[in-house]
Scaffold this active site. Structure first.
Site, mmCIF file in Angstrom:
data_model
loop_
_atom_site.group_PDB
_atom_site.id
_atom_site.type_symbol
_atom_site.label_atom_id
_atom_site.label_comp_id
_atom_site.label_asym_id
_atom_site.label_seq_id
_atom_site.Cartn_x
_atom_site.Cartn_y
_atom_site.Cartn_z
ATOM 1 N N ASP A 36 0.834 -1.207 0.000
ATOM 2 C CA ASP A 36 0.000 0.000 0.000
ATOM 3 C C ASP A 36 0.870 1.259 0.000
ATOM 4 O O ASP A 36 2.093 1.168 0.141
ATOM 5 C CB ASP A 36 -0.994 -0.009 1.181
ATOM 6 C CG ASP A 36 -0.348 -0.367 2.508
ATOM 7 O OD1 ASP A 36 0.897 -0.411 2.573
ATOM 8 O OD2 ASP A 36 -1.078 -0.606 3.481
ATOM 9 N N ASN A 102 -7.518 -1.327 13.903
ATOM 10 C CA ASN A 102 -8.954 -1.429 13.619
ATOM 11 C C ASN A 102 -9.277 -2.652 12.756
ATOM 12 O O ASN A 102 -10.370 -2.774 12.224
ATOM 13 C CB ASN A 102 -9.450 -0.152 12.924
ATOM 14 C CG ASN A 102 -8.751 0.096 11.596
ATOM 15 O OD1 ASN A 102 -7.936 -0.716 11.151
ATOM 16 N ND2 ASN A 102 -9.062 1.207 10.946
ATOM 17 N N HIS A 104 -7.660 -3.437 9.971
ATOM 18 C CA HIS A 104 -7.387 -3.286 8.539
ATOM 19 C C HIS A 104 -6.205 -4.148 8.103
ATOM 20 O O HIS A 104 -5.346 -4.514 8.901
ATOM 21 C CB HIS A 104 -7.227 -1.814 8.126
ATOM 22 C CG HIS A 104 -5.974 -1.124 8.566
ATOM 23 N ND1 HIS A 104 -5.882 0.248 8.680
ATOM 24 C CD2 HIS A 104 -4.743 -1.590 8.916
ATOM 25 C CE1 HIS A 104 -4.660 0.581 9.069
ATOM 26 N NE2 HIS A 104 -3.962 -0.513 9.215
HETATM 27 C C1 F6R Z 1 1.432 -0.853 6.174
HETATM 28 C C2 F6R Z 1 0.097 -1.472 6.217
HETATM 29 C C3 F6R Z 1 -0.738 -1.385 7.444
HETATM 30 C C4 F6R Z 1 0.007 -1.868 8.680
HETATM 31 C C5 F6R Z 1 -0.880 -1.834 9.917
HETATM 32 C C6 F6R Z 1 -0.078 -2.138 11.169
HETATM 33 O O1 F6R Z 1 2.005 -1.067 4.904
HETATM 34 O O2 F6R Z 1 -0.324 -2.033 5.269
HETATM 35 O O3 F6R Z 1 -1.890 -2.170 7.246
HETATM 36 O O4 F6R Z 1 0.479 -3.166 8.473
HETATM 37 O O5 F6R Z 1 -1.472 -0.584 10.069
HETATM 38 O O6 F6R Z 1 0.846 -1.113 11.374
HETATM 39 P P1 F6R Z 1 1.988 -1.252 12.458
HETATM 40 O O7 F6R Z 1 2.821 -2.408 12.040
HETATM 41 O O8 F6R Z 1 2.771 0.040 12.385
HETATM 42 O O9 F6R Z 1 1.323 -1.458 13.763
#
Ligand code: F6R
Length: 207
Positions: A36, A102, A104
C-alpha cells in the site's frame, strides 16, 4: 511477494538484511510488490511506504529484488491503483501483511468486503493519525492506495505478522470473531494457507 511497511515488520527486515549480508539468503531474484501507499505525501517523506521499505529493507540488501512501488508521483491516484493492480494480477506467491488496530489489512479499512479490489481508499482518522504521530509523516494523508482483499486472498500463501500487547484484542477478533467487513483481517481465515506469526504479547488473548 507482497510486502508491508509500518512498525511491525522491522525486526523481520533487519534479520533479512543480516542474513543477506552473510550470504544465508538472497532476495536478488525476488519480485516485490508494495502492499500500500499514502496519497498526497511528497516523495521521500519518511512515512511513505516506498521510502520505508527502501530504508528498512531494500537499501540494506547486497542484491536488490525488483520492486514495484505505487506510482503516486507520476499518475493520478485512480490510475496508480489500476497500474498497481495490473502488476498484482500476475499473481502473488507470498503476501506478507500486518494488522491494523482497527482490523485493517493494507489500507483495506473496516467496511472492506472479501472481494474489495485494489483501489484508492479514504483513510480512517486513526490510520491518518498513525501516519503523523507514529511514522513521522510531514502532513496527515487523507487517502491511500491498497492492494485489494481480492488480490491478497488470491495469493498462494499469506503471512500475517502481529507484534505487541496493543494488538492482542484485534488479533483475537480477527481470528476468533465473526468473518465480516467490520474486521477485514477476519477475511484472511478464508485462505487455505494463512500463517499467523504473532509474538507472545499479541497472542496472549487467543483461546
Ligand atoms: C502498512 C500497512 C498497514 C500496517 C498496519 C499495522 O504497509 O499495510 O496495514 O500493516 O497498520 O501497522 P503497524 O505495524 O505500524 O502497527
Amino acid at each position: 511477494m507482497c510486502l508491508p511497511t509500518g512498525d511491525t515488520p522491522g525486526p523481520v527486515y533487519r534479520r533479512l538484511v543480516r542474513m543477506a549480508g552473510s550470504g544465508a539468503t538472497s532476495l536478488g531474484r525476488a519480485t516485490v510488490i508494495l502492499l500500500d501507499e499514502y496519497v498526497g505525501l511528497p516523495p521521500a517523506d519518511p512515512a511513505r511506504c516506498d521510502t520505508r521499505l527502501d530504508r528498512e529493507l531494500i537499501s540494506g540488501l547486497h542484491r536488490s529484488p525488483s520492486v514495484h512501488r505505487i506510482r503516486v508521483d507520476d499518475l493520478d491516484p485512480v490510475a496508480a491503483a489500476a497500474a498497481h493492480d495490473l502488476v498484482a494480477a500476475a499473481g502473488i506467491d507470498l503476501a506478507v501483511v500486518g494488522l491494523g488496530m482497527n482490523g485493517h489489512v493494507g489500507f483495506n479499512e473496516p467496511g472492506s468486503g472479501v472481494e474489495a479490489p485494489t483501489r484508492v481508499v479514504t483513510l480512517t482518522p486513526g490510520s491518518r493519525q498513525v501516519a503523523t504521530a507514529r511514522y513521522g509523516a510531514s502532513a496527515e494523508p487523507l487517502s491511500g492506495i491498497t492492494l485489494g482483499m481480492d488480490r491478497l486472498l488470491a495469493s498462494r500463501e499469506i503471512w500475517l505478522l502481529v507484534r505487541g500487547a496493543t494488538k492482542a484484542a484485534i488479533l483475537k477478533r480477527a481470528l476468533e470473531g465473526p468473518q465480516s467487513a467490520e474486521c477485514p483481517a477476519s477475511w484472511l481465515r478464508r485462505h487455505p494457507r494463512l500463517t499467523v506469526l504473532a509474538d507472545e504479547p499479541a497472542a496472549a488473548g487467543l483461546g
